[in-house]
Design an enzyme around this catalytic site. Structure first.
Site, PDB file in Angstrom:
ATOM      1  N   ASP A 129      12.760  25.741 -31.002  1.00  0.00           N
ATOM      2  CA  ASP A 129      14.085  25.658 -31.220  1.00  0.00           C
ATOM      3  C   ASP A 129      13.770  25.451 -33.070  1.00  0.00           C
ATOM      4  O   ASP A 129      12.691  25.113 -33.797  1.00  0.00           O
ATOM      5  CB  ASP A 129      14.930  24.512 -30.965  1.00  0.00           C
ATOM      6  CG  ASP A 129      15.835  25.068 -31.938  1.00  0.00           C
ATOM      7  OD1 ASP A 129      16.930  26.496 -31.374  1.00  0.00           O
ATOM      8  OD2 ASP A 129      16.854  23.954 -32.086  1.00  0.00           O
ATOM      9  N   CYS A 140       2.019   2.375   3.341  1.00  0.00           N
ATOM     10  CA  CYS A 140       3.293   1.582   3.873  1.00  0.00           C
ATOM     11  C   CYS A 140       4.207   1.921   3.097  1.00  0.00           C
ATOM     12  O   CYS A 140       5.334   1.953   4.201  1.00  0.00           O
ATOM     13  CB  CYS A 140       3.644   0.295   3.650  1.00  0.00           C
ATOM     14  SG  CYS A 140       1.526  -0.901   4.101  1.00  0.00           S
ATOM     15  N   CYS A 150       0.858  -1.028  -0.363  1.00  0.00           N
ATOM     16  CA  CYS A 150       0.521  -0.377   0.311  1.00  0.00           C
ATOM     17  C   CYS A 150       0.742   1.272   0.155  1.00  0.00           C
ATOM     18  O   CYS A 150       1.699   1.437   0.538  1.00  0.00           O
ATOM     19  CB  CYS A 150      -0.386  -0.151   0.904  1.00  0.00           C
ATOM     20  SG  CYS A 150      -0.373  -0.451   3.040  1.00  0.00           S
TER      21      CYS A 150
HETATM   22  P1  ADP Z   1      18.915  27.061 -34.311  1.00  0.00           P
HETATM   23  O1  ADP Z   1      18.859  28.217 -32.749  1.00  0.00           O
HETATM   24  O2  ADP Z   1      18.621  27.815 -34.949  1.00  0.00           O
HETATM   25  O3  ADP Z   1      18.770  25.764 -33.824  1.00  0.00           O
HETATM   26  P2  ADP Z   1      22.412  27.941 -33.593  1.00  0.00           P
HETATM   27  O4  ADP Z   1      22.457  27.972 -32.649  1.00  0.00           O
HETATM   28  O5  ADP Z   1      22.068  26.172 -33.689  1.00  0.00           O
HETATM   29  O6  ADP Z   1      20.716  27.645 -34.765  1.00  0.00           O
HETATM   30  O7  ADP Z   1      22.622  27.927 -34.778  1.00  0.00           O
HETATM   31  C1  ADP Z   1      23.137  29.244 -34.992  1.00  0.00           C
HETATM   32  C2  ADP Z   1      23.644  29.939 -36.084  1.00  0.00           C
HETATM   33  O8  ADP Z   1      25.248  29.636 -36.127  1.00  0.00           O
HETATM   34  C3  ADP Z   1      23.551  29.542 -37.442  1.00  0.00           C
HETATM   35  O9  ADP Z   1      22.174  29.562 -38.219  1.00  0.00           O
HETATM   36  C4  ADP Z   1      24.709  29.212 -38.493  1.00  0.00           C
HETATM   37  O10 ADP Z   1      24.664  30.692 -38.568  1.00  0.00           O
HETATM   38  C5  ADP Z   1      25.437  29.480 -37.150  1.00  0.00           C
HETATM   39  N1  ADP Z   1      26.373  28.513 -36.820  1.00  0.00           N
HETATM   40  C6  ADP Z   1      26.286  27.401 -36.150  1.00  0.00           C
HETATM   41  N2  ADP Z   1      26.856  26.738 -36.316  1.00  0.00           N
HETATM   42  C7  ADP Z   1      27.901  26.407 -37.663  1.00  0.00           C
HETATM   43  C8  ADP Z   1      28.641  25.381 -38.107  1.00  0.00           C
HETATM   44  N3  ADP Z   1      28.792  24.818 -37.435  1.00  0.00           N
HETATM   45  N4  ADP Z   1      28.923  25.931 -39.535  1.00  0.00           N
HETATM   46  C9  ADP Z   1      28.568  27.367 -39.320  1.00  0.00           C
HETATM   47  N5  ADP Z   1      27.446  28.242 -39.591  1.00  0.00           N
HETATM   48  C10 ADP Z   1      27.622  27.904 -37.755  1.00  0.00           C
HETATM   49 MG    MG Z   2      19.376  24.038 -32.672  1.00  0.00          MG
END
Ligand code: ADP
Ligand code: MG
Length: 709
Positions: A402, A14, A11
């Site tokens: 996101d 318990c 229970c």
């Molecule tokens: P979201 O918030 O849409 O998930 P992120 O925070 O992952 O996007 O990335 C934001 C931006 O940063 C991307 O839109 C890109 O312009 C740049 N970015 C991030 N990581 C990379 C990467 N590995 N190569 C090129 N651009 C990148």
């Molecule tokens: Mg992301």
């Protein structure tokens, strides 16, 4: 130190009792007792050993057993308690027939201290002895442990009824209360066995590939790097990476997605999923105890531990409720008797109050609902980390998504390549590919796919650095190069040439995510990549609104124009773009001021925002340990359509819990009102207030397992 073993709790009260008693022991730091699985988890110092803990629990009157068996299924209806109850029931029915129907069989036996005993009286007493012994035993245990449990009250009520010659009532109490207890156990067991079903999903043996052929081996003997073989139609025994062959695999047991997924060399497979079509060989990547399905099971079991607000309320309430009703019972007998009314009448009414003092139905209603809800979610690929999270999820009125990989597919496509300063298209891709080989961002996957397809080779850049939400950098031939959005270059103090700025704006207006590639002196080129919104995103958002969500927002690190395009297409209320991870966190904080916020993200670069939200939901969590670990809720698969299902389930479970608590309280209250007028007898009290309510609340809870995505 931590000790974990199973105790036979039957229970929820318990479980609490054991928890309280253990936490008072010397050396014990923290105790949790899970009412459903019967698992006891104790954190303690060396001042006390596991054996001492067990023998202490034994002294309290409970059985313990070894780790591992805590989900063992014992049938409720044929156990020793059940048999005693059924025999008691038979005696009761026979007695009743002799007493009221075949009265010819009834005759007077003897008189005993003023009690007239008939044949039926003896049969009633036999019924009490058979069904009531376990109750009385538990009752005495409670005296020994100095607390007031419901078995003690029932014991007093049964003896009280016998004392004034109410044999029918005494027998009815013993039998009906026992049946109510069995029902309660049954529903706890139902919930327990639904966790067990998850365990049954993963096979216990695997076919190990050795130098001299195949060998059957128990899964916990397999080591990382071992290679196992799975024939078509078999379940996959371990988490692994395919090294040979290809197949369609049904991962429904893990992710809830029922379409088979194609697996080739290099793809990850999960224990418990079903290999549909082809022969595959895979290399073990996680030990059995750490496999994805094992973690799901562990988390589902532990989900009982996070007490909901309502559960806390109920438990607190129950701890006042029982003593108060017992006091009422006492005065119900005392006052009328002092005023000269019939002792017998008011004594039995007082006993009726004792029966009503059982908080059983409302104490059991919440845990059973939560286990039922969480387990059914787990089967649909939604892992909820606790009852409290399920509860909060049901109150969510803002959902933040996101963008990349969540509202959009995350499968980028390289559509535009603009070389600059005398470089060729191929150069641009080569530099970009060199840098992205170090990154796990969805953009990096797109680049590597593109490079493979066009047979462009690039040395992996050294000295890699990642600026989350901006981009990446690394050294190629001794020089530093960058790839990312314009903010990255600004941050690094690199002047963005006018031409680059113009190309960027043009591509952004077209809805591209733009990646600039360049070194400290000059730019190499600009690449436009695109991923499209998931086809179901719009519907999902509409569905959330119809479930009562006030606001749906999108939060992204991508540029404003692209973000707005996507936002418009899927129909969110507002778009927050160009954000760094900590700015995402601030948006969540702002929203939280007036709302209960759920954040949906990929769990890797969104971790801070996920942690800040009231409920953090990580997508595509199967195989990514971080996401399973950090999120409040992990969607094992990659379907946002699970979010409305999750919301619906949580709202429904809050409703079920509320209904259960209030209906059981109301029923008890109404019954209590009827007692002084003689409308509610002891039998009605136990039949309706105990058995009926237990049945009602658990039946209601089980509705949750029928919620479908
Ligand atoms: P979201 O918030 O849409 O998930 P992120 O925070 O992952 O996007 O990335 C934001 C931006 O940063 C991307 O839109 C890109 O312009 C740049 N970015 C991030 N990581 C990379 C990467 N590995 N190569 C090129 N651009 C990148
Ligand atoms: Mg992301």
């Amino acid at each position: 130190m931590e000790s974990s073993f199973k105790v036979d709790v039957d229970c929820p009260t318990c479980a609490r009792e054991i928890e309280e008693k253990l936490s008072g022991l010397k050396g014990v730091i923290e105790v949790e007792v899970y009412a459903v699985s019967g698992r006891v988890l104790v954190e303690h110092t060396s001042e006390v050993t596991e054996n001492e803990l067990k023998s202490y629990i034994h002294e309290l009157g409970y059985e313990t057993s070894f780790e591992g068996s805590y989900l063992e299924y014992t049938s409720i209806w044929v156990g020793s308690r059940a048999i005693k109850t059924w025999i008691g029931g038979l005696f009761f029915i026979t007695a009743f027939l002799v007493n009221f129907v075949f009265t010819g069989l009834e005759f007077y036996l003897i008189s005993f201290y003023g009690h007239e005993l008939f044949i039926s009286s003896i049969l009633y007493l036999a019924s009490v002895v058979s069904a009531g012994t376990p109750i009385v035993k538990n009752g005495f245990r409670s005296i020994r442990n100095y607390d007031l449990n419901i078995d003690l009250l029932m014991t007093i009520a049964i003896f009280g009824a016998i004392g004034i010659g109410y044999y029918v009532e005494a027998a009815a109490l013993a039998v009906l209360y026992s049946v109510a207890e069995l029902l309660e156990n049954y529903s706890i067991n139902r919930a327990r066995s639904s966790i067990r079903d998850l365990i049954d999903l993963s096979p216990e043996v695997a076919m190990l590939k050795t130098s001299d052929g195949l060998k059957e081996i128990s899964v916990d003997k397999l080591n990382e790097e071992d290679v196992f073989v799975v024939q078509p139609g078999e379940r996959i025994p371990m988490d692994g990476v395919v090294v040979e062959g290809s197949s369609l695999v049904n991962q429904a047991p893990i992710t809830g997605e029922s379409q088979p997924i194609s697996k080739e060399k290099g793809d990850e497979v999960f224990a418990g999923s079903i290999n549909d079509t082809g022969y595959i060989e895979a290399r073990v990547i996680r030990k059995h105890s750490e496999s994805t399905i094992q973690r799901i099971i562990q988390l589902v079991e532990a989900a009982e531990s996070g007490q909901t607000k309502r559960e806390k309320f109920v438990n607190r309430f129950a701890s006042y409720y029982t003593p108060i009703v017992v006091l009422i019972a006492f005065f119900t007998i005392l006052i009328p008797v002092l005023l000269g009314y019939s002792f017998e009448t008011w004594f039995i009414r007082g006993l009726t109050f004792l029966v009503l003092a059982c908080p059983c139905a409302f104490v059991i209603s919440t845990p059973v609902s939560i286990v039922s809800g969480i387990t059914s979610a787990a089967r649909n690929g939604v892992l909820i980390k606790g009852g409290n999270i399920l509860e909060t999820m049901g109150e969510v009125d803002v959902v933040a998504f996101d963008k990349t990989g969540t509202l959009t597919s995350g499968e980028f496509q390289i559509d535009e390549i603009v070389p600059l300063n005398g470089y060729s298209e191929k150069d641009v891709v080569r530099y970009l590919y060199s840098l992205e080989q170090n990154s796990e961002h969805p953009i990096a996957n797109a680049v590597s796919r593109y490079a493979d397809k066009h047979e462009i080779k690039g040395e992996r850049a050294s000295d890699f650095e990642s600026d989350t939400g901006l981009g990446i950098s690394g050294e190629i031939d001794g020089r530093r190069y960058y790839a990312g959005n314009s903010d990255l270059f600004e941050k690094k103090g690199i002047n963005i040439e006018k031409e680059v700025g113009e190309i960027t704006s043009r591509l952004q207006r077209l809805g591209y995510t733009v990646i600039l590639i360049g070194g400290l002196e000059k730019f190499i080129g600009v690449v436009g990549v695109r991923d499209s919104p998931r086809p179901e995103a719009g519907q999902v958002i509409d569905r959330l609104r119809s479930l009562g969500v006030e606001k749906v927002v999108m939060i992204t690190g991508d540029n404003e124009k692209t973000a707005n395009n996507v936002g418009k297409e899927v129909g969110v209320d507002s778009v927050y773009a160009g954000l760094l991870p900590e700015e995402k966190l601030r948006v969540i904080q702002d929203l939280k001021k007036e709302h209960v916020v759920a954040m949906v993200g990929d769990g890797i670069n969104d971790a801070p925002a996920l942690a800040e939200a009231d409920v953090g939901i990580a997508m595509g969590a199967a195989g990514t340990d971080v996401a399973i670990e950090t999120a409040d809720i992990a969607l094992m698969g990659d379907q946002i359509s699970r979010i409305p299902y999750l919301l619906k389930l949580s709202i429904k479970s809050n409703k079920v819990i509320r209904q259960n608590i209030w209906s059981s309280l109301t029923v008890k209250f109404l019954l209590a009102l009827g007692v002084p007028f003689g409308y509610v007898t002891v039998i009605i009290a136990v039949l309706v207030g105990d058995m009926g309510m237990s049945l009602g609340v658990t039946g209601n809870a089980l509705r949750l397992s029928r919620t479908k995505p």
